[in-house]
Design an enzyme around this catalytic site. Structure first.
Site, short mmCIF file in Angstrom:
data_model
loop_
_atom_site.label_atom_id
_atom_site.label_comp_id
_atom_site.label_asym_id
_atom_site.label_seq_id
_atom_site.Cartn_x
_atom_site.Cartn_y
_atom_site.Cartn_z
N ASP A 30 0.85 -1.19 0.00
CA ASP A 30 0.00 0.00 0.00
C ASP A 30 0.89 1.24 0.00
O ASP A 30 1.90 1.30 0.68
CB ASP A 30 -0.92 0.00 1.23
CG ASP A 30 -2.06 0.98 1.09
OD1 ASP A 30 -3.21 0.53 0.93
OD2 ASP A 30 -1.80 2.21 1.13
N ILE A 31 0.47 2.25 -0.77
CA ILE A 31 1.28 3.47 -0.91
C ILE A 31 1.25 4.31 0.36
O ILE A 31 2.13 5.15 0.57
CB ILE A 31 0.79 4.28 -2.14
CG1 ILE A 31 1.88 5.17 -2.67
CG2 ILE A 31 -0.49 5.03 -1.83
CD1 ILE A 31 1.56 5.79 -4.02
N ASN A 87 -12.77 -3.34 2.40
CA ASN A 87 -13.74 -2.25 2.44
C ASN A 87 -14.63 -2.36 1.21
O ASN A 87 -14.14 -2.49 0.09
CB ASN A 87 -13.02 -0.89 2.47
CG ASN A 87 -12.26 -0.67 3.75
OD1 ASN A 87 -12.74 -1.02 4.83
ND2 ASN A 87 -11.07 -0.11 3.65
N GLY A 93 -15.82 3.09 3.37
CA GLY A 93 -14.73 3.97 2.94
C GLY A 93 -13.93 3.42 1.79
O GLY A 93 -12.75 3.79 1.62
N GLN A 94 -14.53 2.56 0.97
CA GLN A 94 -13.80 2.07 -0.20
C GLN A 94 -13.50 3.22 -1.14
O GLN A 94 -14.41 3.94 -1.57
CB GLN A 94 -14.61 0.99 -0.94
CG GLN A 94 -13.87 0.39 -2.12
CD GLN A 94 -14.67 -0.69 -2.86
OE1 GLN A 94 -15.82 -0.99 -2.50
NE2 GLN A 94 -14.06 -1.26 -3.89
N HIS A 100 -10.12 -5.36 -3.35
CA HIS A 100 -8.78 -5.61 -2.82
C HIS A 100 -8.86 -5.99 -1.36
O HIS A 100 -9.70 -5.48 -0.62
CB HIS A 100 -7.87 -4.39 -3.00
CG HIS A 100 -8.48 -3.10 -2.52
ND1 HIS A 100 -9.42 -2.42 -3.26
CD2 HIS A 100 -8.30 -2.40 -1.39
CE1 HIS A 100 -9.79 -1.33 -2.60
NE2 HIS A 100 -9.14 -1.29 -1.46
N LEU A 101 -7.96 -6.88 -0.95
CA LEU A 101 -7.83 -7.27 0.45
C LEU A 101 -6.64 -6.53 1.03
O LEU A 101 -5.55 -6.58 0.47
CB LEU A 101 -7.60 -8.78 0.57
CG LEU A 101 -8.80 -9.72 0.46
CD1 LEU A 101 -9.46 -9.59 -0.92
CD2 LEU A 101 -8.38 -11.16 0.72
N HIS A 102 -6.87 -5.83 2.15
CA HIS A 102 -5.76 -5.24 2.89
C HIS A 102 -5.21 -6.31 3.83
O HIS A 102 -5.98 -6.92 4.58
CB HIS A 102 -6.23 -4.08 3.75
CG HIS A 102 -6.78 -2.89 3.02
ND1 HIS A 102 -6.08 -1.72 2.87
CD2 HIS A 102 -7.98 -2.69 2.41
CE1 HIS A 102 -6.83 -0.84 2.21
NE2 HIS A 102 -7.99 -1.40 1.92
#
Ligand code: AMP
Length: 113
Positions: A30-31, A87, A93-94, A100-102
């Site tokens: 993640d950035i 999300n 809050g997507q 995507h999975l965090h």
């Protein structure tokens, strides 16, 4: 989808730090990490969100969960513990409409809610 950020990362048009790749999935850092380990696991094929993915391809959903765990193992956080978050939709809050999975870990994450 050419205007989708994560499709562009999958295509190699936007740079990302890739940590894992399979024929149907990609995992990259993640950035704006929220924990020492914060990796996103995405399908290479575009689905807007979890609803679209699970309606279309449960096998692919399972591959994403499997890869989230494999990322945790590779990052050395499988034993200490990690969190997988998806999300979905505005209340969650997507912000990127490509499912995507965090994968978060590397510190105590606290309770949800
Ligand atoms: P979400 O809010 O659940 O849709 O998560 C989107 C995530 O994508 C956020 O954690 C962002 O920090 C992350 N993100 C946005 N742009 C990039 C990028 N170019 N490379 C890696 N992660 C990104």
């Amino acid at each position: 989808m050419s205007d989708c950020l994560f499709c562009r990362i999958v295509a190699g048009d936007v740079p990302a730090t890739v940590v894992r790749e399979s024929p149907r999935t990609l995992a990259f850092r993640d950035i704006a990490p929220q924990a020492p380990t914060h990796v996103l696991v995405v399908p290479k094929e575009h689905y807007d969100d979890l609803a679209a993915l699970t309606a279309a391809d449960l096998d692919l959903a399972a591959e994403l969960v499997r890869d989230a765990h494999r990322v945790a193992v590779a990052e050395g956080i499988a034993s200490s513990g990690y969190r997988v978050v998806v999300n979905t939709g505005p209340d969650a809050g997507q912000t990127v409409p490509h499912v995507h999975l965090h994968v978060l870990g590397g510190r105590a994450l606290g309770r949800l809610g």
